[in-house]
Design an enzyme around this catalytic site. Structure first.
Site, PDB file in Angstrom:
ATOM      1  CG  ASP A  15     -29.520   6.659  -9.431  1.00 42.39           C
ATOM      2  OD1 ASP A  15     -29.812   7.131  -8.267  1.00 42.39           O
ATOM      3  OD2 ASP A  15     -30.642   7.172 -10.530  1.00 42.39           O
ATOM      4  CD  GLU A 184     -36.901   7.278  -4.172  1.00 42.94           C
ATOM      5  OE1 GLU A 184     -36.900   6.848  -5.347  1.00 42.94           O
ATOM      6  OE2 GLU A 184     -36.195   8.031  -3.867  1.00 42.94           O
TER       7      GLU A 184
END
Length: 532
Positions: A15, A184
């Site tokens: 991420d 997302e």
């Protein structure tokens, strides 16, 4: 131009959130249940990265005790407003349930590797928050979660303005976009009169990708691009899989690059498995005639070798982190609230661990570990300990989580040939090396080796060699490596094994256990982890 090779931050660095501040690029990555929280790396040329510190105090009380595996700190988003760094992130306390039980926090610092302010809670619609700085105004992006029966866990992207001083919400929350495909990880940027929404698409597995949308107005409506910006889901032969969760950054000369996560799978009879977890990669971008971002190579597949518009720079010495008693690259599980279990002062040159809970504890496991960064690796350590009961153990571990680990421990066992009845208080017994394999639904004693004759009260060197899918444990006897047990399946320590969500990566380290008194200690020295 600089030639980089992906992944640029290797082994459990998922991420990635990329930002440029002056001549430096910074990346913040997820830490989940691990401390230090939110590691930050920096680079001048996008190819050579070095540890720059972490967001100390990101979790109130410095404790994630009790959080499930792959819970904790998810998807930090780093930004720079010209004066200070901001990081916004979620602490997720439930995994695999309708409720994520999310707390969203923000912290700021004038230097990425410096002191961060105490975290302040923000509206917590869902995980994957991000901040957008626009003409002096501050906006919070978030995933919306609908936990209700029949609801969508990924129910769209929402936007809320925040007061820059109080950080409280200003006005209404705006729904920017909903999509039938899972989206997302929202990020926003402004270019040529368009607001571009950068989205993670398809989850974090092999279906992962990056999709963009745009609007002339900040609050929408947003038009989705008709093709992905990045994905590897249509070609399982690519060396970089799971490519997704992107963030775009402009270079000083006006070029564009994108950070994203990726993974390097190992082939197995049961399908590909990513033992190194998800890692950080960089791609070069361009913009097409219609104003959409595109990979410079012309398709949507992640490239291993990428030329980026920077001048090559040699890595500088890593930023010291004096607040960490053991320092990066060591990591530990679920908190620094009680640091007394790890001591470097009691015996110079050694690390003394005081045993606490067992390795399946989510509260107080005395474990220190480092990231494994390549498919071939070797770890060894010298340990000195004298366990007096089967409730005490200390040794070398290969770790993924509480349901996936391999451990070679010094521990106690009944005299040879005596039934396992747990009567250690009667005296007798022997010191053994026990090799244990833990997988999702079972724990297996792989081998037991009597080492009293070679160990006595002195040190013993333990090691493990990882060669792709196999892990082989050994100890040193007379200067010779003596195998313990058969080769074990290292790929079970991966994102892709088992039935539960897994988001981290494999580690190698040392631990100690004392289930009765939390007083047993073990001394370790000469820890070495080599990856190639």
């Amino acid at each position: 131009m600089t030639l980089l090779r992906n992944p640029v931050i290797r082994g459990f660095a998922p991420d990635p959130s990329l930002v440029r501040a002056g001549d430096w690029y910074y990346v913040a990555t997820s830490s989940f249940e691990w401390f230090p929280t939110i590691p930050i790396h920096r680079s001048r040329d996008l190819a050579h990265w070095e540890y720059a510190g972490h967001v100390r105090g990101a979790v109130p009380g410095d404790s994630l005790a009790g959080v499930p595996d792959s819970g904790g700190v998810w998807a930090p988003s780093l930004s720079w407003d010209g004066e200070r760094f901001w990081v916004v992130y979620s602490v997720v306390r439930s995994v695999g349930t309708p409720y994520f039980d999310v707390d969203t926090y923000v912290s700021t610092a004038t230097e990425a590797g410096g002191k961060w302010t105490a975290p302040r809670r923000l509206p917590s619609h869902g995980f994957d928050p991000a901040l957008f700085h626009d003409e002096g105004r501050l906006w919070l992006l978030n995933l919306q979660n609908d936990h209700r029966p029949g609801g969508r866990r990924f129910a769209g992207i929402v936007l809320t303005e925040l007061d820059r001083e109080t950080l409280g919400p200003v006005g209404d929350t705006h729904l920017l976009l909903q999509h039938e495909r899972l989206i997302e990880g929202p990020k926003l940027l402004r270019r040529d009169g368009w607001y571009h929404l950068i989205l993670a698409e398809g989850g974090t597995g092999v279906e992962h990708g990056v999709r963009t949308a745009r609007s002339r107005a900040l609050t929408g409506p947003y038009e989705l691009d008709d093709r992905p910006l990045l994905t590897s889901r249509d070609d399982p032969s690519l060396p970089l899989q799971k490519a997704g969760h992107g963030e775009l950054v402009r270079t000083p000369d006006g070029d564009w690059v994108m950070s994203h996560l990726t993974a390097r799978p190992l082939p197995t009879p049961d399908g590909p498995r990513c033992t190194l977890g998800r890692e950080t990669a960089i791609q070069a971008l361009t913009w097409d005639k219609a104003g959409w971002p595109r990979l410079r190579q012309g398709d949507w597949h992640p490239a291993v070798e990428v030329e980026v518009p920077t001048r090559p720079a040699e890595p500088e010495p890593e930023v010291p982190d004096p607040g960490d008693r053991l320092g990066w690259p060591w990591s530990t599980l679920r908190g620094y609230a009680d640091p007394s279990w790890a001591d470097t002062a009691a015996r110079p040159g050694w690390i003394r661990l005081r045993g606490r809970h067992g390795p399946e504890s989510r509260w107080a496991h005395s474990l220190l570990a480092r990231r494994i960064t390549e498919h071939r690796a070797e770890a060894e350590v010298t340990v000195e300990a004298r366990p007096r009961t089967f409730t005490q153990a200390a040794g070398l571990v290969l770790w993924y989580n509480t349901e996936a680990y391999l451990a070679l421990d010094l521990t106690w066992a009944e005299p040879d040939g005596e039934e396992q009845r747990g009567q250690q208080w009667r005296g007798g017994g022997r010191t053994v090396l026990g090799l244990v394999e833990r997988e999702e639904f079972a724990t297996r004693q792989v081998a037991v080796v009597d080492v009293d004759d070679v160990h006595r009260d002195g040190p013993l060197t333990l090691g493990v060699t990882v060669d792709g899918p196999e892990a082989r444990f050994w100890y040193v006897l007379g200067g010779v490596r003596t195998p313990v047990g058969p080769p074990l399946d290292f790929t079970k320590l991966s994102d892709d094994y088992g039935s539960k969500l897994r988001f981290t990566g494999s580690m190698a380290g040392v631990h100690a256990v004392d289930l009765v008194d939390a007083a047993f200690t073990a001394d370790f020295t000469g820890f070495r982890l080599t990856c190639w």
